[in-house]
Design a protein around this motif. Structure first.
Motif, PDB file in Angstrom:
ATOM      1  N   ASN A   1      -4.689   9.531  -1.734  1.00 58.97           N
ATOM      2  CA  ASN A   1      -5.106   9.973  -0.404  1.00 58.97           C
ATOM      3  C   ASN A   1      -4.071  10.845   0.288  1.00 58.97           C
ATOM      4  O   ASN A   1      -4.419  11.828   0.940  1.00 58.97           O
ATOM      5  CB  ASN A   1      -5.435   8.759   0.473  1.00 58.97           C
ATOM      6  CG  ASN A   1      -6.847   8.242   0.215  1.00 58.97           C
ATOM      7  OD1 ASN A   1      -7.763   9.022  -0.025  1.00 58.97           O
ATOM      8  ND2 ASN A   1      -7.019   6.930   0.245  1.00 58.97           N
ATOM      9  N   ILE A   2      -2.811  10.507   0.146  1.00 60.40           N
ATOM     10  CA  ILE A   2      -1.815  11.281   0.911  1.00 60.40           C
ATOM     11  C   ILE A   2      -1.586  12.660   0.295  1.00 60.40           C
ATOM     12  O   ILE A   2      -1.442  13.651   1.010  1.00 60.40           O
ATOM     13  CB  ILE A   2      -0.484  10.490   1.112  1.00 60.40           C
ATOM     14  CG1 ILE A   2       0.343  11.152   2.218  1.00 60.40           C
ATOM     15  CG2 ILE A   2       0.314  10.360  -0.159  1.00 60.40           C
ATOM     16  CD1 ILE A   2       1.466  10.298   2.764  1.00 60.40           C
TER      17      ILE A   2
ATOM     18  N   PHE B   1      -1.042   7.708   7.940  1.00 60.08           N
ATOM     19  CA  PHE B   1      -0.559   6.871   6.828  1.00 60.08           C
ATOM     20  C   PHE B   1       0.576   5.942   7.234  1.00 60.08           C
ATOM     21  O   PHE B   1       1.468   6.350   7.983  1.00 60.08           O
ATOM     22  CB  PHE B   1      -0.033   7.760   5.698  1.00 60.08           C
ATOM     23  CG  PHE B   1      -1.098   8.513   4.969  1.00 60.08           C
ATOM     24  CD1 PHE B   1      -1.681   8.011   3.823  1.00 60.08           C
ATOM     25  CD2 PHE B   1      -1.529   9.751   5.441  1.00 60.08           C
ATOM     26  CE1 PHE B   1      -2.668   8.713   3.152  1.00 60.08           C
ATOM     27  CE2 PHE B   1      -2.514  10.461   4.773  1.00 60.08           C
ATOM     28  CZ  PHE B   1      -3.087   9.942   3.625  1.00 60.08           C
TER      29      PHE B   1
ATOM     30  N   VAL C   1       4.060   5.083   2.244  1.00 68.41           N
ATOM     31  CA  VAL C   1       3.479   4.964   0.907  1.00 68.41           C
ATOM     32  C   VAL C   1       4.363   5.719  -0.079  1.00 68.41           C
ATOM     33  O   VAL C   1       5.120   6.599   0.298  1.00 68.41           O
ATOM     34  CB  VAL C   1       2.040   5.540   0.827  1.00 68.41           C
ATOM     35  CG1 VAL C   1       1.095   4.773   1.717  1.00 68.41           C
ATOM     36  CG2 VAL C   1       2.014   7.028   1.180  1.00 68.41           C
ATOM     37  N   GLY C   2       4.218   5.362  -1.332  1.00 75.27           N
ATOM     38  CA  GLY C   2       4.946   6.065  -2.383  1.00 75.27           C
ATOM     39  C   GLY C   2       4.469   5.560  -3.717  1.00 75.27           C
ATOM     40  O   GLY C   2       3.951   4.449  -3.827  1.00 75.27           O
ATOM     41  N   GLY C   3       4.602   6.373  -4.738  1.00 73.56           N
ATOM     42  CA  GLY C   3       4.140   5.928  -6.060  1.00 73.56           C
ATOM     43  C   GLY C   3       4.267   7.065  -7.044  1.00 73.56           C
ATOM     44  O   GLY C   3       5.219   7.822  -7.000  1.00 73.56           O
ATOM     45  N   GLY C   4       3.275   7.194  -7.894  1.00 72.58           N
ATOM     46  CA  GLY C   4       3.294   8.275  -8.872  1.00 72.58           C
ATOM     47  C   GLY C   4       3.980   7.853 -10.139  1.00 72.58           C
ATOM     48  O   GLY C   4       5.133   7.465 -10.136  1.00 72.58           O
ATOM     49  N   ALA C   5       3.264   7.859 -11.240  1.00 67.58           N
ATOM     50  CA  ALA C   5       3.831   7.494 -12.539  1.00 67.58           C
ATOM     51  C   ALA C   5       2.851   7.933 -13.588  1.00 67.58           C
ATOM     52  O   ALA C   5       1.737   8.312 -13.278  1.00 67.58           O
ATOM     53  CB  ALA C   5       4.044   5.981 -12.654  1.00 67.58           C
TER      54      ALA C   5
ATOM     55  N   ILE D   1      -1.845   4.657  -4.754  1.00 68.03           N
ATOM     56  CA  ILE D   1      -1.825   4.815  -3.296  1.00 68.03           C
ATOM     57  C   ILE D   1      -1.587   6.283  -2.927  1.00 68.03           C
ATOM     58  O   ILE D   1      -1.897   6.715  -1.821  1.00 68.03           O
ATOM     59  CB  ILE D   1      -0.724   3.916  -2.668  1.00 68.03           C
ATOM     60  CG1 ILE D   1      -0.900   3.827  -1.151  1.00 68.03           C
ATOM     61  CG2 ILE D   1       0.654   4.395  -3.032  1.00 68.03           C
ATOM     62  CD1 ILE D   1       0.015   2.819  -0.483  1.00 68.03           C
ATOM     63  N   LEU D   2      -1.054   7.060  -3.864  1.00 67.50           N
ATOM     64  CA  LEU D   2      -0.741   8.461  -3.563  1.00 67.50           C
ATOM     65  C   LEU D   2      -1.948   9.372  -3.461  1.00 67.50           C
ATOM     66  O   LEU D   2      -1.872  10.441  -2.853  1.00 67.50           O
ATOM     67  CB  LEU D   2       0.184   9.025  -4.642  1.00 67.50           C
ATOM     68  CG  LEU D   2       1.657   8.671  -4.550  1.00 67.50           C
ATOM     69  CD1 LEU D   2       2.425   9.454  -5.595  1.00 67.50           C
ATOM     70  CD2 LEU D   2       2.215   8.976  -3.178  1.00 67.50           C
TER      71      LEU D   2
ATOM     72  N   PHE E   1      -1.106  13.828   9.079  1.00 68.07           N
ATOM     73  CA  PHE E   1      -1.471  15.210   8.776  1.00 68.07           C
ATOM     74  C   PHE E   1      -2.571  15.637   9.729  1.00 68.07           C
ATOM     75  O   PHE E   1      -3.508  14.870   9.994  1.00 68.07           O
ATOM     76  CB  PHE E   1      -1.996  15.322   7.339  1.00 68.07           C
ATOM     77  CG  PHE E   1      -0.965  15.014   6.303  1.00 68.07           C
ATOM     78  CD1 PHE E   1      -0.192  16.025   5.747  1.00 68.07           C
ATOM     79  CD2 PHE E   1      -0.747  13.709   5.877  1.00 68.07           C
ATOM     80  CE1 PHE E   1       0.773  15.746   4.790  1.00 68.07           C
ATOM     81  CE2 PHE E   1       0.216  13.411   4.915  1.00 68.07           C
ATOM     82  CZ  PHE E   1       0.974  14.432   4.373  1.00 68.07           C
TER      83      PHE E   1
ATOM     84  N   TYR F   1      -1.469   6.544 -10.837  1.00 68.76           N
ATOM     85  CA  TYR F   1      -1.843   7.723 -10.044  1.00 68.76           C
ATOM     86  C   TYR F   1      -1.986   8.981 -10.889  1.00 68.76           C
ATOM     87  O   TYR F   1      -2.965   9.725 -10.767  1.00 68.76           O
ATOM     88  CB  TYR F   1      -0.815   7.956  -8.927  1.00 68.76           C
ATOM     89  CG  TYR F   1      -0.964   9.307  -8.276  1.00 68.76           C
ATOM     90  CD1 TYR F   1      -2.109   9.622  -7.543  1.00 68.76           C
ATOM     91  CD2 TYR F   1       0.008  10.300  -8.424  1.00 68.76           C
ATOM     92  CE1 TYR F   1      -2.273  10.880  -6.970  1.00 68.76           C
ATOM     93  CE2 TYR F   1      -0.150  11.550  -7.851  1.00 68.76           C
ATOM     94  CZ  TYR F   1      -1.283  11.839  -7.131  1.00 68.76           C
ATOM     95  OH  TYR F   1      -1.442  13.083  -6.579  1.00 68.76           O
TER      96      TYR F   1
ATOM     97  N   THR G   1       0.476   2.559  -7.826  1.00 68.68           N
ATOM     98  CA  THR G   1       0.921   3.951  -7.730  1.00 68.68           C
ATOM     99  C   THR G   1      -0.178   4.870  -7.212  1.00 68.68           C
ATOM    100  O   THR G   1       0.089   5.910  -6.627  1.00 68.68           O
ATOM    101  CB  THR G   1       1.390   4.462  -9.102  1.00 68.68           C
ATOM    102  OG1 THR G   1       0.311   4.332 -10.038  1.00 68.68           O
ATOM    103  CG2 THR G   1       2.577   3.675  -9.608  1.00 68.68           C
TER     104      THR G   1
ATOM    105  N   TYR H   1      -5.532   5.227   6.579  1.00 66.71           N
ATOM    106  CA  TYR H   1      -5.364   4.929   5.160  1.00 66.71           C
ATOM    107  C   TYR H   1      -4.556   3.650   4.924  1.00 66.71           C
ATOM    108  O   TYR H   1      -3.778   3.223   5.774  1.00 66.71           O
ATOM    109  CB  TYR H   1      -4.669   6.099   4.468  1.00 66.71           C
ATOM    110  CG  TYR H   1      -5.523   7.340   4.403  1.00 66.71           C
ATOM    111  CD1 TYR H   1      -6.583   7.434   3.509  1.00 66.71           C
ATOM    112  CD2 TYR H   1      -5.286   8.422   5.247  1.00 66.71           C
ATOM    113  CE1 TYR H   1      -7.376   8.567   3.431  1.00 66.71           C
ATOM    114  CE2 TYR H   1      -6.073   9.572   5.186  1.00 66.71           C
ATOM    115  CZ  TYR H   1      -7.114   9.629   4.275  1.00 66.71           C
ATOM    116  OH  TYR H   1      -7.895  10.752   4.211  1.00 66.71           O
ATOM    117  N   ALA H   2      -4.734   3.137   3.715  1.00 59.10           N
ATOM    118  CA  ALA H   2      -3.977   1.971   3.222  1.00 59.10           C
ATOM    119  C   ALA H   2      -4.039   0.836   4.242  1.00 59.10           C
ATOM    120  O   ALA H   2      -5.127   0.503   4.706  1.00 59.10           O
ATOM    121  CB  ALA H   2      -2.549   2.374   2.857  1.00 59.10           C
TER     122      ALA H   2
END
Lengths: 577, 85
Positions: free
Chosen positions: A250-251, B77, B80-84, A247-248, B56, A320, A245, B12-13
């Motif tokens: 940087n973006i 990029f 990408v996706g995530g967040g939790a 990975i966010l 960007f 993240y 997660t 990135y990535a």
């Protein structure tokens, strides 16, 4: 799943009842929110005997449906004063599903000073004294319980923060390695569990029959379709498994929406040092695991295992939100510091987002300096962990800490700390933060998808147009997904691949012998939200609770130098459907 | 004579492989002919178009046809996706 377990802490009895009436056909968040709204007096004290703690696996939990291991935990939140559902991965939901349990409802209040554990097997459930583990934190607790119950069970537990009724206390769930790393973190439900005198739940599904599936062949086909979509989508099939997660980092940083040093800037100069890419390198170099499931049947595998500098297990790979809250938001650029904090939070049983935001507010007060990682670790371990007066202030979250230390920039909605996206640079998520009945919660309507990730369409993050509709639609869809037991990350695929969305209701139809269509999914989401909004209204929430703190409307955020300017009228209309 | 503009690029990535590194902590300086677009930059860096999801420029998301200006900071990029929590 056909039964609800009622655990009466006043009488220390457990009774079973069939799922029926208004609770029929519900699971996960749908069931926890319906039960809380129907049975908990909205004006009750969250730590009193009238509140209830409800745990529910999703509709698909326990089956072979991929990524269906989310456990919903609900109640009236001691943090927000409103309704709360927080969900966690780990192994518990699948076991509850296999045990045929749709929900565990913990009610009443135990005799003062007593502590209990609930042991659930296929032949029944009983409450047993747990005084021998009083004061234990989650890792030690699981270690002790494992000596009695083994490692082929699931443990749901609270650490010392929950016992001490702190409003940032979490409910921990063990993972596939039998470690307490997966938490229903938000809103202080660990304190509700503590107020019930319930230290742990042991779930043993040995000998339980497979979950009945009405149409095996149709279920198998739908599972295959869903798995293929998850593997095919670049985010769920490649990005998340490779980098996790985080990975966010940087973006969100590149987009200028990465809250830095307590929401004072939108870019962090050392983002690369705490990024998902860096985390992956550290994990691989130290012999950790970089692609790993947190629950059985997960095909995304965004979890990881993080080793310390001596290549010994330290914690799961910090997510993240954890990295952001305790890293850049505190001016900290060291993943090892963040990982040590993550371990402490999992152990003591605390929400990593709330605590990171709290540390940042404490730093803003000048009590310790931004960037002081050693100071942050010491304060969490020695003050919060030992429940000193300072520790109790911090353990009650960002709003309380801001008030006690006289800090003006306190990033909370409904007294719950904002997660890792600045609403001045990413306005769609600001609408969700403001209007979700949960308080500031990114998962309630993850507008980052269209605002930043170009998933499920594109809505410019810096404009106000389209944000209300984006947030509304996502909040409705999320309330439905949270009822299925599916991990919210399936949404990345569902938003882009029509077959993935179809597969969700096809799996439910095949399991339960139903004939649901896409409109039923939307209707379910709306029903859940309506129950939550109704509870909050009766708890005294009005439109003024659906606002971001004013500094987001007045202080410009570099680098875009923008403010949050979605109108109050639009915020008020967001969940009017 | 065609003049050039200088841009500062971070990949990135999974895209870092096109810069021959695992992680890019500092941006790389790239000189491109005046009038070059983001799409031209992808070609120049040998990044297949279908591997780029989002770019960007100076923190603002820009489409492939965006014309680069001297001093632009570019972040590129893959999906990408995530967040939790």
């Amino acid at each position: 799943m056909n039964k609800i377990l009622r655990v009466d802490m006043t009488a220390q009895t457990v009774t079973e009842e069939a799922v029926g009436g208004q609770y029929a056909g519900l699971g996960g968040r749908g069931l926890t929110s319906k039960i809380v709204n129907a049975e908990v007096p909205p004006l009750c004290h969250p730590l009193g005997r009238e509140n209830k703690l409800v745990m529910a696996p999703g509709l698909l939990s326990g089956t072979a449906a991929p990524c269906s291991g989310r456990l919903s935990v609900g109640g009236k939140s001691p943090l927000t004063g409103g309704i709360k559902e927080a969900n966690a991965g780990g192994t518990a939901a699948q076991r509850l599903g296999r045990l045929g349990i749709a929900a565990i409802v913990v009610e009443g209040e135990p005799p003062k000073g007593t502590l209990w554990k609930l042991v659930v097997t296929k032949s029944g459930a009983e409450l047993l004294p747990a005084s021998e583990v009083k004061g234990a934190n989650n890792y030690k607790l699981v270690e002790k319980l494992t000596k009695t119950y083994g490692d082929k069970v699931s443990y749901i537990s609270i650490g010392s923060a929950g016992e001490r009724l702190m409003s940032a206390a979490s409910v921990a769930v063990t993972d596939l390695e039998n470690r307490p790393t997966r938490h229903a973190g938000r809103g202080g439900l660990g304190a509700v569990m503590g107020s019930k005198g319930l230290k742990a739940i042991v779930l043993d599904d040995k000998g339980a029959a497979a979950v009945p599936v009405s149409d095996q062949e149709a279920f198998k086909q739908a599972v295959k379709k869903f798995s293929m979509a998850l593997k095919e989508h670049a985010v769920t099939g490649k990005g998340l498994p490779t980098y996790g997660t985080n990975i966010l980092t940087n973006i969100i940083n590149e987009a200028g929406g990465f809250p830095t040093r307590n929401f004072s800037e939108g870019k962090f100069e050392d983002a690369a040092k705490v990024s998902g890419e860096m985390q992956r390198e550290i994990i691989l170099k130290r012999g950790g695991v970089a692609t790993h499931p947190c629950s059985r049947g997960c095909v995304i595998q965004c979890s990881r295992i993080y080793m310390d500098k001596n290549k010994k297990y330290l914690t799961k790979g910090p997510e993240y939100e954890t990295v952001w809250a305790n890293g850049p938001n505190c001016g900290i650029n060291d993943l090892d510091v963040i990982a040590r904090l993550d371990r402490l939070y999992d152990d003591i049983g605390l929400d990593t987002i709330e605590m990171g935001a709290t540390l940042a507010v404490l730093m803003e007060s000048g009590y310790i300096a931004f960037g002081d990682g050693a100071g942050a670790i010491k304060i969490i371990r020695e003050e919060v962990g030992k429940a000193t007066p300072l520790g109790r202030v911090l353990g009650n979250g960002c709003a309380v800490t801001g008030q006690v230390f006289g800090v003006k920039r306190v990033p909370v909605v409904k007294r719950q700390a904002l997660p890792a996206y600045d609403p001045r640079a990413i306005k769609g998520i600001g609408v969700t933060f403001a209007t979700s009945p949960m308080g500031a919660d990114h998962t309630a309507g993850y507008s980052i998808t269209a605002n930043i990730l170009n998933v499920g369409g594109t809505v410019s993050p810096l404009k106000t147009e389209g944000q209300m509709e984006l947030s509304r639609n996502l909040q409705i869809a999320t309330a439905a997904i949270d009822s299925t037991g599916l991990c919210l990350f399936v949404a990345f695929a569902v938003l882009d691949i029509p077959e993935a969305f179809e597969a969700i209701y096809e799996m439910i139809n095949a399991q339960y012998g139903l004939n649901l269509g896409p409109n039923d999914v939307t209707a379910l989401g709306k029903t859940v939200l309506k129950a939550e909004l109704e509870f909050n209204a009766q708890a005294g929430f009005t439109a003024k609770e659906d606002r971001l703190p004013m500094f987001f409307e007045t202080e410009k955020l570099p680098p875009h130098n923008t403010v949050f300017d979605v109108s109050h009228e639009e915020l008020d209309a967001t969940l009017r459907f | 004579m065609t003049s050039t503009v200088t841009v500062f690029v971070k990949l990135y990535a999974t895209l870092t492989k096109y810069a021959g590194v695992i992680i890019m902590e500092e941006p790389m300086q790239v000189d491109v002919p005046e009038g070059s677009t983001l799409s031209d930059l992808y070609t120049r860096l040998r990044i297949p178009d279908d591997e780029v999801k989002t770019a960007f420029v100076n923190s603002a998301m820009q489409p492939p046809e965006y014309e680069l200006r001297d001093g632009d900071h570019v972040g590129i990029f893959p999906p990408v996706g995530g967040g939790a929590c």
